[in-house]
Scaffold this active site. Structure first.
Site, PDB file in Angstrom:
ATOM      1  N   SER A 107      37.972  44.716  52.652  1.00  0.00           N
ATOM      2  CA  SER A 107      37.991  43.617  51.407  1.00  0.00           C
ATOM      3  C   SER A 107      36.502  43.414  51.147  1.00  0.00           C
ATOM      4  CB  SER A 107      38.679  42.368  51.872  1.00  0.00           C
ATOM      5  OG  SER A 107      38.646  41.528  51.042  1.00  0.00           O
ATOM      6  N   GLY A 108      36.251  43.414  49.766  1.00  0.00           N
ATOM      7  CA  GLY A 108      34.792  42.984  49.582  1.00  0.00           C
ATOM      8  C   GLY A 108      33.850  44.252  49.777  1.00  0.00           C
ATOM      9  N   THR A 112      37.563  47.521  44.051  1.00  0.00           N
ATOM     10  CA  THR A 112      37.811  46.949  42.554  1.00  0.00           C
ATOM     11  C   THR A 112      36.761  47.230  41.519  1.00  0.00           C
ATOM     12  OG1 THR A 112      39.228  45.426  43.386  1.00  0.00           O
ATOM     13  CG2 THR A 112      38.733  45.145  41.011  1.00  0.00           C
ATOM     14  N   ASN A 157      35.842  37.909  50.296  1.00  0.00           N
ATOM     15  CA  ASN A 157      35.426  38.467  48.776  1.00  0.00           C
ATOM     16  C   ASN A 157      35.814  37.118  47.752  1.00  0.00           C
ATOM     17  OD1 ASN A 157      35.137  39.647  46.518  1.00  0.00           O
ATOM     18  ND2 ASN A 157      36.501  41.457  46.990  1.00  0.00           N
ATOM     19  N   SER A 160      38.760  38.862  45.662  1.00  0.00           N
ATOM     20  CA  SER A 160      39.827  39.847  46.334  1.00  0.00           C
ATOM     21  C   SER A 160      41.113  40.091  45.900  1.00  0.00           C
ATOM     22  CB  SER A 160      39.742  39.068  47.916  1.00  0.00           C
ATOM     23  OG  SER A 160      40.523  39.927  48.807  1.00  0.00           O
ATOM     24  N   SER A 161      41.148  41.562  45.842  1.00  0.00           N
ATOM     25  CA  SER A 161      42.582  41.782  45.199  1.00  0.00           C
ATOM     26  C   SER A 161      43.571  41.658  46.255  1.00  0.00           C
ATOM     27  CB  SER A 161      42.636  43.288  44.866  1.00  0.00           C
ATOM     28  OG  SER A 161      41.349  43.600  44.276  1.00  0.00           O
ATOM     29  N   GLY A 384      41.954  47.698  52.172  1.00  0.00           N
ATOM     30  CA  GLY A 384      41.419  48.516  53.175  1.00  0.00           C
ATOM     31  C   GLY A 384      42.007  47.976  54.264  1.00  0.00           C
ATOM     32  N   GLU A 386      42.171  45.863  57.599  1.00  0.00           N
ATOM     33  CA  GLU A 386      41.778  44.549  57.941  1.00  0.00           C
ATOM     34  C   GLU A 386      41.966  44.326  59.102  1.00  0.00           C
ATOM     35  OE1 GLU A 386      42.585  42.060  53.565  1.00  0.00           O
ATOM     36  OE2 GLU A 386      43.807  42.052  55.351  1.00  0.00           O
TER      37      GLU A 386
HETATM   38  N1  LIG Z   1      28.514  48.801  42.630  1.00  0.00           N
HETATM   39  C1  LIG Z   1      28.479  47.537  42.829  1.00  0.00           C
HETATM   40  N2  LIG Z   1      27.328  47.221  42.362  1.00  0.00           N
HETATM   41  C2  LIG Z   1      26.923  45.708  42.417  1.00  0.00           C
HETATM   42  N3  LIG Z   1      27.964  44.820  43.177  1.00  0.00           N
HETATM   43  C3  LIG Z   1      28.779  45.422  43.599  1.00  0.00           C
HETATM   44  C4  LIG Z   1      29.575  46.768  43.516  1.00  0.00           C
HETATM   45  N4  LIG Z   1      30.275  46.920  44.198  1.00  0.00           N
HETATM   46  C5  LIG Z   1      30.981  45.602  44.695  1.00  0.00           C
HETATM   47  N5  LIG Z   1      30.074  44.834  44.199  1.00  0.00           N
HETATM   48  C6  LIG Z   1      30.035  43.273  44.555  1.00  0.00           C
HETATM   49  O1  LIG Z   1      31.000  43.072  45.654  1.00  0.00           O
HETATM   50  C7  LIG Z   1      31.847  42.250  45.387  1.00  0.00           C
HETATM   51  C8  LIG Z   1      33.411  42.446  45.780  1.00  0.00           C
HETATM   52  O2  LIG Z   1      33.878  43.701  45.316  1.00  0.00           O
HETATM   53  P1  LIG Z   1      35.337  44.422  44.933  1.00  0.00           P
HETATM   54  O3  LIG Z   1      35.907  43.233  44.482  1.00  0.00           O
HETATM   55  O4  LIG Z   1      35.364  45.478  44.394  1.00  0.00           O
HETATM   56  O5  LIG Z   1      35.691  44.490  46.367  1.00  0.00           O
HETATM   57  P2  LIG Z   1      36.995  45.216  46.886  1.00  0.00           P
HETATM   58  O6  LIG Z   1      36.854  46.347  47.511  1.00  0.00           O
HETATM   59  O7  LIG Z   1      38.089  45.348  45.707  1.00  0.00           O
HETATM   60  O8  LIG Z   1      37.694  44.040  47.820  1.00  0.00           O
HETATM   61  P3  LIG Z   1      39.086  43.432  47.982  1.00  0.00           P
HETATM   62  O9  LIG Z   1      39.856  44.504  48.850  1.00  0.00           O
HETATM   63  O10 LIG Z   1      38.910  42.188  48.716  1.00  0.00           O
HETATM   64  O11 LIG Z   1      39.727  43.380  46.829  1.00  0.00           O
HETATM   65  C9  LIG Z   1      32.157  42.299  43.785  1.00  0.00           C
HETATM   66  O12 LIG Z   1      32.433  40.952  43.302  1.00  0.00           O
HETATM   67  C10 LIG Z   1      30.535  42.472  43.514  1.00  0.00           C
HETATM   68  O13 LIG Z   1      29.816  41.233  43.535  1.00  0.00           O
HETATM   69 MG   LIG Z   2      39.756  44.709  45.093  1.00  0.00          MG
END
Ligand SMILES: Nc1ncnc2c1ncn2[C@@H]1O[C@H](COP(=O)(O)OP(=O)(O)OP(=O)(O)O)[C@@H](O)[C@H]1O
Ligand SMILES: [Mg+2]
Length: 1024
Positions: A107-108, A112, A157, A160-161, A384, A386
């Site tokens: 997560s984070g 996404t 996050n 977070s999805s 992912g 956790e």
């Molecule tokens: N390529 C990137 N460039 C800049 N910031 C990023 C990038 N990827 C992620 N982030 C930052 O990290 C945060 C978390 O990313 P994201 O929501 O994609 O995580 P996730 O893997 O989908 O987590 P979850 O499993 O909780 O959904 C984003 O809101 C953003 O602020």
């Molecule tokens: Mg996500």
């Protein structure tokens, strides 16, 4: 990227496959960190992309970057999510098969974000039309909608999805994105009713309360205050600095209209959201029987209004449970706890099912309408692995999901490797890797797996609890190497376990689960009478959600774990039929801090994402493989046989090249289309050699190029010169030809003119004659006589000019004369007049005359100072006109005596130095005789009647002509001068005569001849 091999010291290695030693986790971490510090967040393991969350905006996602990666070979540019997206897309088009991109990470970690970047890339890079644009826009905006309903702020996050998402993007054969389909997995519904401290409910609730228009809130009975709602305040952090709910609300509202939600849909949808909020505020009282009771409750009324169910019916459903006993239904009242449980269950159910409805509704709007064959790229953005401090049922499901995906991943990677070896005709070398099938089986095996045990407990009549479930597990899994509980553990491990825990040794690491809540969450129980009530709802969405899904309401629904297991099975099937691409997202630190690389955290993720494992599989045989053409193209300068061009088959060229480089037989293998290099160090050595060679080459190429440029320039100039020369020659030749033609014409005319020159002027001869005239005049101009005396120089004229020439000649002479005349002085004029007189007298008569012509006359030959003073005194009154020295010959002996001959106005005197010897008046001068020869003797005949008087004078004078001319003028005696041939008779005295004889001889002399005559000899003169 091949180019970046050169920069490996600074930016690390762009492909872990080239890591040496590839099994070292430390080397892996160092490389990752080195790159992260340079803001290089992407690194490959073969075609797998590792991405490290930078937690800051990097300028690598703009249109320029997209353009850069479009259609470019995977390894040509630095690793990027666009490269992977582009490669998947082009492979799909080329091979016309289906693909998926699996994005995983905790997560984070940025899953996404990565999936959004891929979608944006396709939106920009794929061909577009108006129709496609609509689909594309809908697909793009489905993201914020699904995020609003399915994402929430968690401790890890802010966005977070809380559901798994698999999205198919469908492409037609031209590569246009023509439609899509979304599958969602296991929404974390428990969040609707409960959030941990520091976490929030799903975004949409806050967006509605904060951003919803006043009218809408009024209609929904909502206050603009999150604190008012129990379901929003458990985490005590309704406001988050990184989230702007008001703006997000606008985005979602706009997105809903793009997706084509009509107003009633939207009304119902927000009705559901509001009803959940109201439901959370519904409170229960305890009646005297310790049952839950409810008085007329404003919140309940709002729920009933919004869900379109009768308030009484709703109230009953929330406080009673309907049990069917034989043929009758019995209502049993709830305790307060039970009622709260039922209320929360309803809230979760409504929300969860509405979420599913929403996904379906989006699918309808992005669904592709035509049925022609499509290929797809699936995007899997799934939760992912956790590990929390306390892990519950949700983590169990999520980690199980990751276990399944890991297994799929290993299978597919191995399969791909094996297939590549096979395709290339290289012997397969078995790879040692950990197969996590044993853990998957532990969880999912029928009748024996944890899910089966859990289901059994859930379905078992009697009082099943979480603890009985744990006991069952211990019974069944007792000896499993990946399963341990407090009871089963050895002494040391036991200390780390609570009694209600069980621990699984996942492929990614150990996770301890607390069994509390497993049974309930798995059952996800919603009492049947509540479902019945919902089925009658006037809210179209709720009605649809509850009626369609459970046609046979009596049958027990599948448990959550089994549903999830089945959906994962479905997902596995979907994925197995497609070609995989992987994006592994890593979280750089726990604090969302830009630039911070937490070694421990990243190392942990590297481990549980199985990156080392994957690398080992990819590196099992060969570190590097490239198509022969690509390899040869890069390294051909290293071998004379392949540089600059290899004309044969690329494979042979590569063979030659590596032999030249000294590759050992075990270091490489030649496949059908690729070379396989076993060790990264071999490649690096080659690359280093190339680096050195490149510099030399660069210099050589530069020199060559300069030479080439110079040559080109020279050639150009030469061509230009030749061109100019040719043109010039052409011009010259044309001129020459014209000149010749003209010449021929002129010559012809000339000849004709010449032949007819004597005729009257005609067209034929006029030009010739003009020419002749002109030419004659020109020549004449240059050859005119220079003096009046020159009578011979005149150019002979052509006949046609004869007359003109004569006129001209006269004119010219007249002109010269005039010029001459104008140029002479009075003295000279006087002298010339004298000369004229001389000429009249002597010309043609006396031989010495011609010589005298050029000798100018002077005024006098003896100046007055040289004349004796007395003489002067005597004769001055008569005015001396001229005097000249003479020789006087005595009349008898012819003795020569020097005398001065002085002419005055009246007479001539012969004097010596002292006195006048003889005076002769002009009147008595009767004649003057000279001979016709060259001598200078003159004889003055004097009238003498008296014999005492002196007779004629015989004189010799060097200035004979001058003296005689002067004398003739002064005495006016022109006619008295006689030029005589032969002898001259003279009077010695009156009556006495003698003669002077003249003859020619070799030299001048005068002597008395034997005959008594004066003999005068003079040299013969050339007669004129
Ligand atoms: N390529 C990137 N460039 C800049 N910031 C990023 C990038 N990827 C992620 N982030 C930052 O990290 C945060 C978390 O990313 P994201 O929501 O994609 O995580 P996730 O893997 O989908 O987590 P979850 O499993 O909780 O959904 C984003 O809101 C953003 O602020
Ligand atoms: Mg996500």
């Amino acid at each position: 990227m091949e180019g970046a091999l050169t920069a490996r010291d600074r930016v690390g290695i762009q492909d872990f496959v080239l890591l040496d030693p590839h099994t070292s986790e430390t080397a892996f971490m160092d490389n990752l960190k080195k790159r992260f510090t340079e803001d290089l967040i992407y690194t490959y393991i073969g075609t797998l992309l590792v991405s490290v969350n930078p937690y800051k905006e990097l300028d690598i996602y703009n249109k320029k970057q997209m353009d850069l990666y479009m259609g470019v070979n995977f390894y040509e540019l630095p690793p990027h999510i666009y490269a992977l997206a582009d490669n998947a897309y082009h492979t799909m088009l080329a091979e016309a098969n289906n693909h998926f991109i699996l994005i995983s990470g905790e997560s984070g970690a940025g899953k996404t974000e990565a999936s959004k970047k891929i979608l944006q890339y396709y939106a920009v890079s794929c061909p577009s039309t108006t129709l496609l644009d609509t689909v594309r826009d809908r697909m793009l905006v489905s993201n914020p909608v699904l995020e609003a309903f399915g994402n929430a702020k968690t401790l890890k996050n802010d966005n977070s999805s809380r559901f798994g998402k698999y999205m198919d993007i469908q492409f037609d054969s031209q590569g246009d994105a023509v439609g899509g389909h979304i599958l969602s997995y296991l929404l974390e519904k428990s969040r609707v009713v409960h959030q941990n401290h520091g976490e929030r409910n799903f975004h949409i609730f806050y967006q509605l309360v904060e951003g919803g228009e006043d009218d809408l809130l009024h209609q929904l009975g909502l206050e603009r205050d999150c604190k008012h709602y129990n379901y929003l305040m458990q985490g005590e952090c309704a406001n988050v600095s990184s989230i702007n709910d008001k703006n997000d609300w606008k985005t979602v509202r706009n997105a809903l209209s793009v997706i084509h939600f009509d107003e009633s849909d939207i009304q119902y949808l927000f009705g559901v959201i509001a009803s959940v909020l109201h439901l959370g505020n519904v409170q229960f009282d305890v009646d005297k029987n310790n049952h839950a009771s409810m008085n007329s409750n404003a919140e309940l009324r709002w729920v009933s209004k919004l869900l379109g169910v009768h308030v009484q019916v709703l109230q009953e459903a929330l406080t009673y449970r309907k049990i069917e006993a034989k043929s009758e239904e019995v209502l049993t009242p709830f305790t307060v706890d039970h009622a709260i449980y039922a209320r929360d269950a309803l809230a979760k159910a409504i929300y969860g099912r509405t979420f599913t409805w929403l996904v379906n509704r989006i699918n309808e709007s992005i669904e592709n309408q035509d049925s022609t064959r499509k290929t797809v790229i699936g995007l899997l953005d799934i939760y992912g692995f956790e590990v929390f401090f306390v892990n519950s049922f949700e983590q169990f499901c999520i980690n199980y999901c990751n276990e399944k995906l890991q297994q799929l991943f290993i299978q597919l990677t191995l399969k791909a490797e094996q297939e590549e070896y096979e395709a290339e005709g290289i012997e397969w070398e078995p790879v040692q890797f950990f197969n996590n099938k044993i853990i998957c089986d532990l969880v999912e095996e029928k009748h024996r797996g944890i899910i089966s045990v859990l289901d059994e407990e859930c379905l078992r009549p009697g009082s099943a609890t979480d603890l009985t479930f744990l006991e069952k597990l211990e019974e069944k899994m007792g000896n499993h190497p990946h399963f341990v509980t407090h009871k089963l553990a050895d002494k040391k491990t036991r200390k780390t376990l609570e009694r209600g825990d069980f621990r699984l040794l996942h492929y990614a690491g150990e996770v301890t689960y607390c069994v509390v809540g497993f049974i309930d969450k798995n059952n996800d129980l919603l009492y049947r009478n509540i479902k019945d009530v919902m089925r009658q709802s006037q809210n179209a969405i709720v009605k649809q959600c509850f009626s369609s899904l459970e046609p046979d309401s009596r049958k027990r629904p599948e448990t959550v774990a089994t549903q999830f297991k089945n959906s994962l099975l479905g997902l596995t099937e979907i994925l197995m039929s497609k070609e995989p691409w992987y994006v592994r997202c890593l979280k750089s630190n726990e604090n969302k801090q830009p630039g911070k690389f937490d070694d421990v955290l990243v190392r942990h993720q590297v481990k549980y994402l199985g990156l080392m494992e994957h690398l080992r599989v990819r590196r099992a045989g060969f570190a590097y493989r490239r198509r022969y053409e690509v390899f040869l193209k890069r390294y051909k300068p290293l071998c004379p046989a392949t540089w600059p061009h290899w004309r044969g088959v690329p494979a042979d060229g590569v063979e030659k090249l590596v032999k030249h480089l000294g590759y050992q037989p075990d270091e490489y293998k030649m496949g059908r289309t690729k070379i396989f290099i076993r060790y990264a160090r071999t490649l690096f050595a080659t690359e280093d050699a190339f680096e050195i060679c490149k510099h030399e080459l660069a210099t050589r190429i530069q020199a060559k190029y300069k030479g080439y440029r110079a040559k080109g320039e020279f050639r150009k100039q030469k061509e230009a010169a030749t061109k100019i020369e040719t043109c010039w020659r052409g011009v010259q030749a044309r001129k020459e030809r014209e000149r010749r033609a003209w010449a021929v014409k002129v010559i012809k005319q000339f000849i004709k003119g010449y032949m007819t020159r004597g005729q009257a002027k005609t067209t034929d001869n006029s030009e010739y004659l003009a020419f002749v005239r002109q030419s004659y005049l020109n020549r004449l101009r240059d050859n005119l006589p220079k003096t009046v005396l020159d009578k011979t120089t005149w150019l002979t004229p052509p006949p046609v000019m004869a007359e003109t020439s004569e006129i001209l000649r006269k004119l010219h002479y007249r002109l010269m004369v005039r010029k001459y005349v104008r140029g002479i002085t009075p003295q000279r004029k006087a002298q010339l007049e004298l000369k004229g007189i001389t000429s009249v007298i002597f010309k043609g008569k006396k031989d010495s005359y011609p010589q005298s012509v050029g000798v100018p006359f002077v005024d006098t030959r003896i100046s007055e100072q040289d004349i004796n003073v007395r003489i002067l005194q005597t004769i001055r009154p008569e005015r001396i006109k001229y005097s000249v020295p003479v020789v006087k010959y005595d009349r008898n002996g012819f003795k020569p005596r020097e005398r001065q001959l002085i002419l005055t106005q009246a007479a001539l005197y012969l004097a010596d130095e002292t006195k006048i010897k003889q005076r002769v008046t002009y009147a008595s001068l009767k004649g003057i005789s000279v001979s016709n020869l060259g001598d200078s003797i003159l004889i003055l005949h004097v009238t003498s009647e008296n014999p005492k008087e002196k007779g004629d004078m015989v004189l010799q004078c060097d200035h004979l002509f001058e003296a005689l001319t002067k004398l003739s003028v002064i005495a006016n005696k022109q006619n008295a001068i006689k030029v005589v041939q032969g002898s001259i008779k003279f009077d010695i005295q009156a009556g006495k005569e003698s003669y002077v004889d003249f003859s020619t001889g070799p030299e001048s002399m005068a002597y008395k001849a034997k005959n008594g005559h004066l003999m005068v000899v003079s040299p013969r003169m050339k007669a004129r």
